[in-house]
Design an enzyme around this catalytic site. Structure first.
Site: not given
Ligand SMILES: *Cc1c(COP(=O)(O)O)cnc(C)c1O
Length: 384
Positions: A48, A101, A173, A198
């Site tokens: 962890r 998001y 982000d 992603k």
């Molecule tokens: C998908 C996404 C998130 C969240 O991520 P997860 O891996 O699904 O928890 C945050 N910000 C953006 C822009 C995203 O596309």
């Protein structure tokens, strides 16, 4: 000479194995590590807190974003939550984009209702709204550019400057572009987060997130808290992520080429009421995108003319665009914002953010663009 991004992405951790000389670093699944002797822990004691496979992926991600440290987490949401947990106390103000998001919106909204911190959602492209928000002495400013799902672009450098003047830290982000197309730390950001689910992983088979800090000390604090609250990423996910990362640059390149072809096709399609992509001169923030991005990305969205029945027929007719949430994988996906990605947002908030019920978002994959366009063409015909 500083290595280029494509090289860093491919070479992460190669030849680091000293036992067998493996070119590709082996995966270390062990949850625990033996002590060399009484009171003599090794570099790792428990997975962890630290894991050799995760260490390699973290180092590669920190280098790609030009940061000093990275902490891999169990999801993009836990990465965002980690940053807020470390930096915000009850009463502290977080400034977030009004069109952030959907999951981030829900997280900030629900936790602020419980008193964890305060949140102010604003249109960061509106200079007056930004100045008013900065006058309220925020602790943290979240920036998301391009935004989801309308691909609005805001000036990261300018917002970071305003935030710093107000004494706040900034977190970007960078999920929609990846470090290949945008480098927030070089634009003044203190922290970069990603949903690694992603583009970074790129194969839609891992859920993970990352927090990358410019400052080493803040990175150590993030790592301490990630272990404390138990949100660090699993070894297997770290391994898959590292494997996906090696092809990040060529994937982004092909996805952008395909996106440009799809945009050109959709522009002359009469059933498309409105098209959103940062490459379009009338897209909000196009000029800023030219300045701060090294590409326009492979996410686009559009409003489909017609009613819900038209939309149902269009989506049902598509073969190469799977109706699914998420983005950034090698396969093309399509999603409906109001009922899928942004269903967590109440209707007024959705409307205020300009997300109409006919808005569809496409994540363009690396299939042959001629096949993608032919598929769209037959679906438009079937829906009309
Ligand atoms: C998908 C996404 C998130 C969240 O991520 P997860 O891996 O699904 O928890 C945050 N910000 C953006 C822009 C995203 O596309």
């Amino acid at each position: 000479m500083k290595r280029k991004l494509a090289t860093i992405a491919v070479r992460g951790g190669l030849n680091s194995d000293e036992q067998y000389g493996c070119v590709v670093p082996p995966i270390h699944l062990s949850s625990t590590y033996n002590f060399a002797d009484f009171n003599q822990p090794r570099a790792h004691d428990y997975s962890r807190r630290g894991n050799p496979t995760r260490d390699i992926a973290q180092a590669a991600l920190a280098e790609l974003e030009g940061g000093s440290r990275a902490v891999l987490t169990s999801s993009g949401m836990s990465a965002i939550h980690l940053v807020c947990t470390v930096l915000l106390k009850p009463g502290d103000l977080l400034v977030a984009p009004h069109d952030c998001y959907g999951g981030s919106y829900r997280l900030f909204d629900s936790l602020s209702r419980r008193g964890a911190y305060r949140v102010l959602f604003i249109d960061q492209g509106d200079e007056k709204a930004l100045a008013e928000a900065m006058a309220q002495n925020p602790k943290l400013v979240l920036i998301e550019s391009p935004s989801n799902p309308l691909l609005r672009v805001v000036d990261i450098e300018k917002i970071c400057q305003a935030a710093h003047q107000a004494g706040a830290l900034t977190v970007v982000d960078n999920t929609f572009l990846s470090p290949i197309l945008q480098q927030p730390i070089s634009l003044g950001a203190d922290i970069v987060i990603h949903s690694c689910t992603k583009y970074l992983n790129g194969h839609s088979d891992v859920v993970a997130g990352v927090v990358i800090t410019k400052d080493d000390e803040l990175g150590v604090e993030m790592a301490w808290w990630a272990n404390n609250i138990g949100v660090t990423a699993a070894a297997f996910d770290s391994y898959l992520l590292l494997r996906g990362l090696r092809t990040l640059a060529p994937r982004m390149r092909q996805q952008q080429i395909n996106a440009d072809a799809v945009v050109a096709y959709l522009q002359q399609q009469p059933q498309v009421k409105k098209l959103y992509h940062p490459s379009l001169p009338d897209n909000q923030g196009h000029e800023i995108a030219c300045k701060q991005q090294s590409g326009f990305g492979a996410m686009l969205s559009f409003e489909l003319a017609g009613d819900e029945q038209t939309m149902r027929r269009f989506l049902a007719a598509l073969d190469l665009f799977t109706l699914a949430e998420s983005l950034g994988g090698v396969e093309s996906l399509i999603s409906h914002a109001a009922t899928m990605t942004h269903a967590g947002m109440v209707e007024e908030a959705r409307k205020a953010a300009g997300i109409s019920d006919s808005l569809l978002r496409i994540s363009v994959g690396i299939e042959d663009s001629e096949d993608l366009i032919a598929d769209l063409e037959q679906a438009f015909r079937a829906s009309a």
